[in-house]
Design an enzyme around this catalytic site. Structure first.
Site, PDB file in Angstrom:
ATOM      1  N   SER A 130       0.892  -1.137   0.126  1.00  0.00           N
ATOM      2  CA  SER A 130      -0.092  -0.030  -0.019  1.00  0.00           C
ATOM      3  C   SER A 130       0.669   1.208   0.043  1.00  0.00           C
ATOM      4  CB  SER A 130      -0.904  -0.077   1.219  1.00  0.00           C
ATOM      5  OG  SER A 130      -1.438   1.226   1.473  1.00  0.00           O
ATOM      6  N   GLU A 132       0.376   3.480   1.766  1.00  0.00           N
ATOM      7  CA  GLU A 132       0.571   4.143   3.172  1.00  0.00           C
ATOM      8  C   GLU A 132       1.771   3.517   3.926  1.00  0.00           C
ATOM      9  OE1 GLU A 132      -1.526   5.350   5.783  1.00  0.00           O
ATOM     10  OE2 GLU A 132      -2.508   6.186   4.231  1.00  0.00           O
ATOM     11  N   TYR A 154      -1.842   0.688  10.310  1.00  0.00           N
ATOM     12  CA  TYR A 154      -1.845   0.036   9.053  1.00  0.00           C
ATOM     13  C   TYR A 154      -0.618   0.154   8.262  1.00  0.00           C
ATOM     14  CZ  TYR A 154      -3.506  -1.249   4.455  1.00  0.00           C
ATOM     15  OH  TYR A 154      -3.671  -1.645   3.310  1.00  0.00           O
TER      16      TYR A 154
HETATM   17  O1  G4F Z   1     -11.050   5.905   1.841  1.00  0.00           O
HETATM   18  P1  G4F Z   1     -10.109   5.955   3.149  1.00  0.00           P
HETATM   19  O2  G4F Z   1     -10.423   5.346   4.242  1.00  0.00           O
HETATM   20  O3  G4F Z   1      -8.818   5.331   2.340  1.00  0.00           O
HETATM   21  P2  G4F Z   1      -7.175   5.229   2.844  1.00  0.00           P
HETATM   22  O4  G4F Z   1      -7.055   5.678   4.249  1.00  0.00           O
HETATM   23  O5  G4F Z   1      -6.479   6.193   1.986  1.00  0.00           O
HETATM   24  O6  G4F Z   1      -6.785   3.728   2.773  1.00  0.00           O
HETATM   25  C1  G4F Z   1      -7.136   3.198   1.445  1.00  0.00           C
HETATM   26  O7  G4F Z   1      -6.239   3.269   0.622  1.00  0.00           O
HETATM   27  C2  G4F Z   1      -4.960   2.536   0.903  1.00  0.00           C
HETATM   28  C3  G4F Z   1      -3.915   2.937  -0.109  1.00  0.00           C
HETATM   29  O8  G4F Z   1      -4.235   2.092  -1.116  1.00  0.00           O
HETATM   30  C4  G4F Z   1      -5.002   1.108   1.169  1.00  0.00           C
HETATM   31  F1  G4F Z   1      -3.781   0.542   1.795  1.00  0.00           F
HETATM   32  C5  G4F Z   1      -5.912   0.901   2.348  1.00  0.00           C
HETATM   33  O9  G4F Z   1      -6.188  -0.527   2.742  1.00  0.00           O
HETATM   34  C6  G4F Z   1      -7.460   1.723   2.089  1.00  0.00           C
HETATM   35  O10 G4F Z   1      -7.923   0.914   0.928  1.00  0.00           O
HETATM   36  O11 G4F Z   1      -9.739   7.591   3.445  1.00  0.00           O
HETATM   37  C7  G4F Z   1      -9.064   8.310   2.165  1.00  0.00           C
HETATM   38  C8  G4F Z   1      -9.200   9.728   3.104  1.00  0.00           C
HETATM   39  C9  G4F Z   1      -8.658   9.756   4.285  1.00  0.00           C
HETATM   40  O12 G4F Z   1      -7.753  11.054   4.062  1.00  0.00           O
HETATM   41  C10 G4F Z   1      -9.482  10.166   5.362  1.00  0.00           C
HETATM   42  O13 G4F Z   1      -9.062  10.673   6.549  1.00  0.00           O
HETATM   43  O14 G4F Z   1     -10.363  10.204   3.201  1.00  0.00           O
HETATM   44  C11 G4F Z   1     -10.554  10.787   4.385  1.00  0.00           C
HETATM   45  N1  G4F Z   1     -11.890  10.859   5.066  1.00  0.00           N
HETATM   46  C12 G4F Z   1     -12.653  11.884   5.281  1.00  0.00           C
HETATM   47  N2  G4F Z   1     -13.933  11.277   5.836  1.00  0.00           N
HETATM   48  C13 G4F Z   1     -12.521   9.648   5.497  1.00  0.00           C
HETATM   49  C14 G4F Z   1     -13.582  10.064   5.754  1.00  0.00           C
HETATM   50  N3  G4F Z   1     -12.172   8.365   5.436  1.00  0.00           N
HETATM   51  C15 G4F Z   1     -13.084   7.712   5.672  1.00  0.00           C
HETATM   52  N4  G4F Z   1     -12.943   6.215   5.464  1.00  0.00           N
HETATM   53  N5  G4F Z   1     -14.343   7.546   6.289  1.00  0.00           N
HETATM   54  C16 G4F Z   1     -14.692   9.103   6.407  1.00  0.00           C
HETATM   55  O15 G4F Z   1     -15.723   9.436   6.845  1.00  0.00           O
END
Ligand code: G4F
Length: 329
Positions: A130, A132, A154
Site C-alpha cells: 500500500s 500507506e 496499518y
Molecule cells: O477511503 P479512506 O479510508 O482510504 P485510505 O485511508 O487512503 O486507505 C485506503 O487506501 C490505501 C492505499 O491504497 C489502502 F492501503 C488501504 O487499505 C485503504 O484501501 O480515506 C481516504 C481519505 C483519508 O484522508 C481520510 O482521512 O479520506 C479521509 N476521510 C474523510 N472522511 C475519510 C472520511 N475516510 C473514511 N474512511 N471515512 C470518512 O468518513
C-alpha cells in the site's frame, strides 16, 4: 490450466481478480474467513453458477492466523500463483485495533511466506502492499525507491510485510513481489471507505432518502484509481519473467473535496449543502502527498491506469443509483 490461490477473495479486489482469472481459464481457490454471516456477496454471481462453482472456483475456510489450515490448503490445491489480498485494510480502524492489524496484515503475510518457503513446489507470490508505507514522504510522486516512512499502524504493518516479501525474494529465492497499490475504488468498494461513503450518500440524497453525510478531514489528497483495472497489473506481475516490486497508481492526486464535487455533480447537487464534519472520522495522524509514479509498471509491464476522477466518481454514483432503484422496484 494454471491454479491460483487468493487470500481475501471476498473483498473488492478478490472479486475482480477472480473474474479475471476465471476468464483466463485458471482454477481459482479462495480463502474465506469463517464468520457467522456469509460475507461473500461480491462473489454471489459466480457462486450460483453451476458451471463455475466447485468446478473452476473453490472456497476454503481459514484464518490468516491458522498456519496449519493454510498449509493444508496449499498442499491440497498446489497453486502456481498465490495472490495475497487479505488483511485488516481500514487505515482509520487500525488506530483502534493496532494489534489485530499487525496480526493479520504484518504477521499474516510472514506466515504465508514461511509456509511457501517450506513447500517443495513453490508458487509465485504477490503481496498487495500500500501507498500507506510511504506515510509522509519527502518526494512526490513516490516510486519503488522512495524510503518508507509510515505514520499509521496499518502503514507500519504493511511496511513490515512489504520488506519481508523483498527479504524472502532476495534471501530465499522466492518469486515474491509487492504491488504497492495506491487507493483503488469501484462500485464494489466497502461502504466505510471515503469514496463509497460519498457516492452512496450522493445517490441516496438525490433520491430523497437522506439529507447529509458525515465525514472526517476533507483536506486529504489521494491517488484514486479504478480497482477493476488494478487486478490486471497484479496478474501481469506474476507473468513477468522476474519477480519485482511495482508502484500501481494513476500518477494524479485529488482531494476528498474534489471527489465530493465530482460525485454530487453527477446527481446535479452541490456537496457543500450536504456534508457535515464529525471528529469521530478524523485520524490521529494521516499520510500526506500520497501520489504514485506508475512509470515502471508502464515501462516493464505495459500497464497504465485509464480511469480517474471525475469518471471514477461518476461510475460509482451511477452504480449506487442503480442499486437503490433496483431495491425500490
Ligand atoms: O477511503 P479512506 O479510508 O482510504 P485510505 O485511508 O487512503 O486507505 C485506503 O487506501 C490505501 C492505499 O491504497 C489502502 F492501503 C488501504 O487499505 C485503504 O484501501 O480515506 C481516504 C481519505 C483519508 O484522508 C481520510 O482521512 O479520506 C479521509 N476521510 C474523510 N472522511 C475519510 C472520511 N475516510 C473514511 N474512511 N471515512 C470518512 O468518513
Amino acid at each position: 490450466m494454471k491454479t491460483a490461490l487468493i487470500t481475501g477473495i471476498t473483498g473488492q479486489d478478490g472479486s475482480y481478480l477472480t473474474e479475471l482469472l476465471i476468464s483466463k481459464g485458471y482454477l481459482v481457490h479462495g480463502i474465506v474467513r469463517r464468520s457467522s454471516t456469509t460475507a461473500r456477496a461480491r462473489l454471489d454471481h459466480l457462486f450460483h453458477r453451476e458451471d463455475i462453482y466447485n468446478k473452476q472456483l473453490f472456497l476454503h475456510y481459514a484464518d490468516l492466523a491458522d498456519t496449519t489450515t493454510i498449509r493444508r490448503i496449499m498442499l491440497k490445491c498446489v497453486p502456481d500463483e498465490v495472490y495475497h489480498l487479505a488483511g485488516q485494510s481500514h487505515v482509520g480502524a487500525s488506530f483502534e485495533i493496532p494489534e489485530t492489524t499487525c496480526e493479520f496484515t504484518a504477521m499474516g503475510t510472514l506466515r504465508l511466506l514461511e509456509i511457501i518457503r517450506d513447500l517443495e513446489r513453490k508458487p509465485k507470490f504477490l503481496h498487495i502492499s500500500s501507498s500507506e508505507i510511504f506515510g509522509r514522504p519527502d518526494q512526490a510522486p513516490q516510486n519503488e525507491q522512495t524510503p518508507m516512512r509510515p505514520v499509521t499502524p496499518y502503514g507500519i504493518a504493511k511496511a513490515f510485510a512489504t520488506q519481508m516479501v523483498t527479504l524472502y525474494r532476495e534471501s530465499f529465492g522466492l518469486f515474491a513481489c509487492n504491488a504497492i497499490c495506491y487507493n483503488h475504488e469501484s462500485p464494489l468498494r466497502g461502504e466505510s471507505f471515503v469514496t463509497r461513503k460519498i457516492t452512496r450518500a450522493a445517490a441516496a440524497i438525490s433520491r430523497g432518502l437522506q439529507d447529509s453525510v458525515s465525514l472526517g478531514s476533507l483536506d486529504g489528497r489521494r491517488d484514486w484509481g479504478y480497482a477493476a483495472e488494478y487486478v490486471e497489473v497484479m496478474w501481469r506481475m506474476l507473468q513477468h519473467e522476474q519477480a519485482d516490486d511495482f508502484v500501481v497508481a494513476t500518477g494524479s492526486d485529488f482531494s476528498v473535496k474534489d471527489f465530493l464535487s465530482a460525485s454530487f455533480r453527477t446527481v446535479g447537487l452541490d456537496w457543500k449543502n450536504h456534508v457535515t464534519q464529525d471528529p469521530r472520522y478524523m485520524r490521529p495522524s494521516e499520510g500526506t502527498r500520497l501520489v504514485g509514479d506508475p512509470g515502471k509498471a508502464e515501462r516493464v509491464l505495459g500497464w497504465k491506469a485509464k480511469t480517474t476522477l471525475p469518471k471514477l466518481a461518476e461510475l460509482m454514483v451511477q452504480a449506487d443509483l442503480e442499486k437503490l432503484d433496483r431495491v425500490a422496484v
